[in-house]
Design an enzyme around this catalytic site. Structure first.
Site: not given
Ligand code: GDP
Length: 321
Positions: A108, A136, A140
Site C-alpha cells: 500500500s 522501496y 514496487k
C-alpha cells in the site's frame, strides 16, 4: 484441469509461507520453491537457468526485501536495488520461458503520502510518496509497470495485488523494529508473564490502520490468480491493472491495543507514550475493485489476532526478530 507447476518466489517470508499453506493441499498444484542458498534471485543468470529447467505454469512473486521505517531509512540503496533486481529478473525470465501467469505482490506504500482515504487504485502516481520508504515504493511501482508493459508488448497475463498492513505467522516480532501488531503481541505477552500492571503503547492511540491476516491475503492471491482473463479485464485497465487487497475496515491503535490485550489475556492497564510518533493519521484501502471481482476478507481481527498469538507462543524461540 491438468496439474500446474507453481513457483512461489519468497516462500519463507510471511506471505510466501501463507501461500504454501494455501496451495500445498491442492491436488492440481505441484509447488516449486527454492531457498536463497539454492537460487539467488538477485542473479539474473541463476534465475534464467531456473526458469529454463522447470516448466513453470504460474509464478507468485512474493520475494522482496522488506522492513520497517528504521530499516528503510538505513538501507535505501538495498531496498531499491534488491527489489528492482528480484522483480526484473523474475518477470523477464518468466516471460522468456513462456510462463503464462504471474502474480506480483506490492504494497500500500505505492500510494501518495496524501492520497484521499480510502485509497483507490487510481491514486497511483498522483502525488509525492512518503519520503521514508520512497526507494522501496518506487521499486514496487516499477514491478506493477513491468507486469503491465510485458502484458502490453508481449501479451502475457501478469497481474498485481497491493496488500494493506499484514500480520500473522512468520511475521517479524522484533521488539523495536517490527510493525504494530507483532510488537504489541510480544509486549503484552511478556508483560503478562512478568505480571506487569501496565503496557505502554506508542503514540496517542488515535491513528487509524487497516489490518489483514496473511491467510486472507494468500486466499485473495489465489482468487486473483484464478480469475478468467475476460472477467478481470472488465474491472482493470491495461495501464491501471493493480488490485488493492484489504478488509476495507480500519480501527484506532487504541482499539487494536485493547483487542490484543484481551486476546493475550493481559489483566493490566494501557498507557500511551506521546513521545513516540503517530505516523500518518489514517491508511485505509478502497477494496471495491476486488470485491466486485468476487473476493472479500473473512478473518475478523480478533480471530486473526488469536491465531497470530497462538503461532507466536508456539514459535517464541524462533519468532523472527
Ligand atoms: P505504519 O502503519 O507505517 O505507521 O507502521 P507501524 O505498524 O509501525 O505503526 C502503526 C501505528 O501504531 C503508529 O501510529 C505507531 O505509533 C503505533 N504503535 C503503537 N505501539 C507500537 C509499537 O509498539 N510498535 C510499532 N511499530 N508501532 C506502534
Amino acid at each position: 484441469m491438468s496439474q500446474q507447476n507453481v513457483f512461489i518466489a519468497g516462500h519463507r517470508g510471511m506471505v510466501g509461507s501463507a501461500l504454501v499453506r494455501a496451495l500445498e493441499k491442492d491436488p492440481n498444484v505441484r509447488l516449486l520453491t527454492r531457498g536463497r542458498d539454492q537460487l539467488d534471485l538477485l542473479d539474473q543468470r541463476q534465475v534464467t537457468e531456473f526458469f529454463g529447467k522447470h516448466a513453470v505454469d504460474q509464478v507468485y512473486l512474493a520475494a522482496a526485501k522488506v522492513g520497517g521505517i528504521h530499516a528503510n531509512n538505513e538501507y535505501p540503496a538495498a531496498f531499491i536495488y534488491e527489489n528492482l533486481m528480484i522483480e526484473a529478473n523474475i518477470i523477464h525470465a518468466a516471460y522468456k520461458a513462456g510462463v503464462k501467469k504471474l502474480l506480483f505482490l506490492g504494497s500500500s506504500c505505492i500510494y501518495p503520502k496524501f492520497a484521499e482515504q480510502p485509497m483507490r487504485e487510481e491514486a497511483l502516481l498522483t502525488g509525492v510518496l512518503e519520503p521514508t520508504n520512497e526507494p522501496y515504493a518506487i521499486a514496487k511501482i516499477a514491478g506493477i509497470k513491468l507486469c503491465e508493459s510485458y502484458n502490453r508488448q508481449y501479451g502475457t497475463d501478469y497481474r498485481s495485488v497491493m496488500p494493506t498492513n499484514l500480520y500473522g505467522p512468520n511475521d517479524n516480532y522484533h521488539p523495536q523494529n517490527s510493525h504494530v501488531i507483532p510488537a504489541l503481541i510480544r509486549r503484552f505477552h511478556e508483560a503478562k508473564a512478568r505480571g506487569d500492571a501496565e503496557v505502554v503503547v506508542w503514540g496517542s492511540g488515535a491513528p487509524m490502520r487497516e489490518f489483514l491476516h496473511v491467510d486472507d491475503m494468500a486466499a485473495a492471491c489465489v482468487h486473483v490468480m484464478g480469475l478468467e482473463r475476460e472477467v478481470l479485464s472488465r474491472h482493470v485497465q491495461p495501464t491501471l491493472s493493480h488490485i488493492n487487497v484489504g478488509t476495507g475496515v480500519d480501527c484506532t491503535i487504541r482499539e487494536l491495543a485493547e483487542t490484543v490485550s484481551k486476546v493475550v489475556g493481559f489483566a493490566g492497564k494501557l498507557s500511551f507514550d506521546a513521545s513516540k510518533p503517530d505516523g500518518t493519521p489514517r491508511k485505509l484501502m478502497d477494496v471495491s475493485r476486488l470485491s466486485s471481482l468476487g473476493w472479500n476478507a473473512s478473518i475478523a481481527l480478533e480471530d486473526g489476532l488469536a491465531h497470530a498469538y497462538g503461532w507466536f507462543v508456539a514459535n517464541a524461540a524462533q519468532a523472527r526478530s
